[in-house]
Design an enzyme around this catalytic site. Structure first.
Site, PDB file in Angstrom:
ATOM      1  N   ARG A  16       3.304  19.500  56.958  1.00 57.91           N
ATOM      2  CA  ARG A  16       2.678  20.674  57.271  1.00 57.91           C
ATOM      3  C   ARG A  16       1.149  20.400  57.701  1.00 57.91           C
ATOM      4  O   ARG A  16       0.760  20.151  58.848  1.00 57.91           O
ATOM      5  CB  ARG A  16       2.598  21.803  56.057  1.00 57.91           C
ATOM      6  CG  ARG A  16       2.327  23.042  56.630  1.00 57.91           C
ATOM      7  CD  ARG A  16       0.805  23.323  56.768  1.00 57.91           C
ATOM      8  NE  ARG A  16       0.024  23.177  55.583  1.00 57.91           N
ATOM      9  CZ  ARG A  16      -1.304  23.419  55.334  1.00 57.91           C
ATOM     10  NH1 ARG A  16      -1.936  23.632  56.304  1.00 57.91           N
ATOM     11  NH2 ARG A  16      -1.724  23.273  54.198  1.00 57.91           N
ATOM     12  N   ASP A  17       0.547  20.028  56.812  1.00 65.45           N
ATOM     13  CA  ASP A  17      -1.053  19.796  57.028  1.00 65.45           C
ATOM     14  C   ASP A  17      -1.262  18.571  57.784  1.00 65.45           C
ATOM     15  O   ASP A  17      -2.106  18.390  58.919  1.00 65.45           O
ATOM     16  CB  ASP A  17      -2.035  19.704  55.917  1.00 65.45           C
ATOM     17  CG  ASP A  17      -3.375  20.008  56.339  1.00 65.45           C
ATOM     18  OD1 ASP A  17      -3.607  20.242  57.278  1.00 65.45           O
ATOM     19  OD2 ASP A  17      -4.211  19.909  55.200  1.00 65.45           O
ATOM     20  N   CYS A 242      -7.679  20.297  60.184  1.00 66.89           N
ATOM     21  CA  CYS A 242      -7.422  21.997  60.507  1.00 66.89           C
ATOM     22  C   CYS A 242      -7.685  22.050  61.811  1.00 66.89           C
ATOM     23  O   CYS A 242      -8.655  22.007  62.329  1.00 66.89           O
ATOM     24  CB  CYS A 242      -8.633  22.532  59.679  1.00 66.89           C
ATOM     25  SG  CYS A 242      -8.553  24.452  60.000  1.00 66.89           S
ATOM     26  N   ASN A 251      -6.342  14.060  56.122  1.00 69.21           N
ATOM     27  CA  ASN A 251      -6.397  14.194  54.477  1.00 69.21           C
ATOM     28  C   ASN A 251      -6.367  12.920  53.869  1.00 69.21           C
ATOM     29  O   ASN A 251      -6.458  11.805  54.463  1.00 69.21           O
ATOM     30  CB  ASN A 251      -4.812  14.981  54.153  1.00 69.21           C
ATOM     31  CG  ASN A 251      -4.602  16.311  54.594  1.00 69.21           C
ATOM     32  OD1 ASN A 251      -4.960  17.345  53.897  1.00 69.21           O
ATOM     33  ND2 ASN A 251      -4.056  16.454  55.995  1.00 69.21           N
TER      34      ASN A 251
END
Length: 302
Positions: A16-17, A242, A251
């Site tokens: 996801r991220d 983001c 991340n």
């Protein structure tokens, strides 16, 4: 053999991220492979996709198709990020085990991220949490920009306190503090973890989501562990960021975190070599270098 320091739970964020801010758009089949690689490496909580407007995050436009394609495992929990009621409906229809609802701590960023004020996002999160829990689904509220905002700058502790008070009133099963743009240093983690624990009490688990934009994520992970937080988010290869925040890069890399934990004496369910191999595979899929240190240097001893 048990670890002298105890166990750390890593929530794998790569599907996801890790993918939402990359220019390459992986096929659904490749995303299934990424999830399966994470499972084979030992991941037991995986945030697999985001149920948001596909025009806003085209990298994850196949969320419904992906959920239908993913194999189910008795001991693996799939999480989906949701922003509103429509997202929750899609997540529940897809059979998620967890929902992660985002509330951004500043109004400007919250408006850019989800088109509403922080107060409105808290109200929406409360409604989503209530319905998800009624459906028997585990809920997390992630407080984005807990440590700093790309538009408003410093987030005062008083502001975070107000947001956390609203969040805990919503009754989630877990709360996460997110360093969405990677500005925190260990002292910030210590301070805001203590603030969150004061408000949440002992009953609500706390986790942290760390970005390595300014090369502080590993140090911040150590500070989180020292503060008693043993659930940490990470992304294979350090992929991600983001899309609604300038310069919000990747991340904390799962394999970098694993190396740190294992050498320090913490126990996880994850295999380091398998995770490094998955980082190399993901780098090839994305067609761009990933920031992982272990992908370049390898473990020690080699």
């Amino acid at each position: 053999m048990s670890s002298p320091l105890g166990a750390v739970e890593i929530v794998e964020m790569a599907p996801r991220d890790g993918l939402q801010n990359e220019s390459a758009v992986l096929t659904t089949e490749a995303k299934v492979e990424l999830v399966e690689r994470a499972v084979r490496a030992g991941a037991r909580r995986i945030e697999v996709t985001s149920f948001v407007n596909p025009r806003r995050v085209p990298q994850l436009a196949d969320a419904d198709e992906l959920m239908r394609a993913l194999p189910k495992y008795d001991d693996v929990r799939y999480a989906g990020l949701v922003m509103n009621q429509r997202g929750l409906e899609r997540a529940l229809a897809g059979g998620v085990d967890e929902v992660d609802v985002v509330v951004v701590a500043t109004d400007t960023f919250c408006g850019r991220n989800q088109g509403m004020t922080t107060a409105e996002a808290c109200a929406t999160a409360a409604s989503v949490v209530a319905e998800a829990r009624a459906a028997g689904v585990f809920t997390t509220i992630t407080v984005g920009a807990s440590f700093g905002c790309p538009f408003e700058g410093e987030v005062p502790p008083a502001r975070l306190r107000d947001v956390l008070q609203r969040v805990v009133a919503a009754g989630p099963d877990e709360v996460a503090l997110a360093d969405t743009i990677g500005v925190a240093v260990p002292a910030d983690i210590t301070e805001r973890a203590a603030l969150a624990r004061e408000i949440l009490g002992a009953a609500v688990p706390l986790r942290v989501h760390l970005h390595d934009t300014r090369n502080t994520a590993a140090a911040n992970a150590v500070a989180a562990l020292a503060a008693g937080i043993t659930t940490l988010d990470a992304s294979i290869g350090g992929a991600g960021g983001c899309p609604f925040a300038p310069a919000a890069t990747g991340n904390l890399a799962t394999e970098d975190l694993l190396y740190l934990l294992q050498r320090t004496g913490w126990q996880t369910t994850l295999d380091l070599e398998a995770t490094i191999a998955s980082a190399g595979w993901l780098e090839k899929q994305l067609g761009t270098p990933l920031p992982s240190s272990l992908l370049r240097a390898g473990p020690f001893p080699g």
